[in-house]
Design a protein around this motif. Sequence first.
Motif, short mmCIF file in Angstrom:
data_model
loop_
_atom_site.label_atom_id
_atom_site.label_comp_id
_atom_site.label_asym_id
_atom_site.label_seq_id
_atom_site.Cartn_x
_atom_site.Cartn_y
_atom_site.Cartn_z
N ILE A 144 -5.53 4.12 6.03
CA ILE A 144 -5.51 4.82 4.74
C ILE A 144 -5.77 6.30 4.94
N SER B 155 0.81 -1.22 0.00
CA SER B 155 0.00 0.00 0.00
C SER B 155 0.84 1.26 0.00
N VAL C 195 -2.82 9.06 4.01
CA VAL C 195 -3.11 9.96 2.88
C VAL C 195 -3.26 11.39 3.37
N ILE D 291 -1.66 6.02 -3.41
CA ILE D 291 -2.06 5.13 -2.32
C ILE D 291 -3.55 4.85 -2.38
N LEU D 292 -4.34 5.88 -2.62
CA LEU D 292 -5.79 5.69 -2.73
C LEU D 292 -6.14 4.82 -3.93
N GLU E 175 -3.07 -6.49 2.22
CA GLU E 175 -3.05 -5.14 1.65
C GLU E 175 -4.28 -4.42 2.19
N TRP E 176 -4.15 -3.12 2.44
CA TRP E 176 -5.21 -2.38 3.11
C TRP E 176 -6.52 -2.41 2.33
N GLY E 177 -6.47 -2.18 1.03
CA GLY E 177 -7.68 -2.20 0.23
C GLY E 177 -8.33 -3.58 0.21
N SER F 7 -5.23 1.11 -3.30
CA SER F 7 -6.18 0.55 -2.34
C SER F 7 -7.53 0.33 -3.00
N PRO G 169 -7.91 -0.90 8.65
CA PRO G 169 -7.38 -0.48 7.34
C PRO G 169 -7.93 0.85 6.89
#
Length: 297
Positions: free
Chosen positions: A251, A76, A255, A206-207, A225-227, A210, A247
């Motif tokens: 994020i 991420s 961000v 990053i967004l 992974e965060w997403g 995810s 998560p």
Amino acid sequence: MRWLRPIGQDKLAALSLFLISTTLFAGLFAPFLAPHAPDEVHMELRFAAPSWEYWLGNDQLGRCVLSRLLYGIRPSVLWVGVALALSAGIGTIVGFVAGYFRGATDAVLMRICDGMLSFPGYVLTLAVIGILGVGLENILIAFALMKWAWFARVIRTSVRQYADSDYVRFAKTLGFGDVRIMARHLVPAALPDMAVAASSTFGSMILQISGFSFLGLGIQAPHAEWGMMLNEARTVMFSKPELMLAPGIAIILVVSAVNYLSDSLQLALDPRLATSRRAPHSRTVAESAKLQGSEVA
């Protein structure tokens, strides 16, 4: 590095820098910091509440949420940083060549950049995924292909501002080579703009990664992974909404820290922005003083 001093004076910017540095450190040393293996399954601990052994509880397969959160930093944030460095490096080289040599070289390179920028970023990423298949590596390749043209545009504009400076002309008169002039004079001058461009792009990347992982197009199970953690918790979002908190908050915090640090860099590089922000307050004070003076009179 005088342009970094205002960041140290801004407490929120310093906190943002500390948060980003801590996140990068945790991702690099995740095998040493994570209390458990991220893919270690314990069905008897399915949806277990937080405890001393599992600080953030367990997910639908009994895996440690904290361990998966720490390992999720790597795809991420860390691998996104690698893709950012690659695209920024390509864009910087193209931008320096176009901004310094100008003429036909500038025209050809900028037309190529215009062609790349004519495609929406998400459409180009989906096209690369459709050709190469799903996976983290293919998304990173799409990021590198998608972002370099924007970096080239930004750096080319910055280089053109300094290419006609007196010290650059003097260096040419002394017979310095083009590479030496760019490395010794133009790179330090354009470095702040490069830092702002990279930091402002980091948060959006990053967004995006995810988001693609949330849709099932990014990193695949059983990797963390965060997403993808959000996607896995989506099936129980009403019965176990706490699984989306870790998560999701990670994020948001990372961000937000990146975006605020980017704003602080812009303020540090362009004092006119800070002056414009203080101007309404200054006018208000001046008007108040004038009003008080008229009342006294």
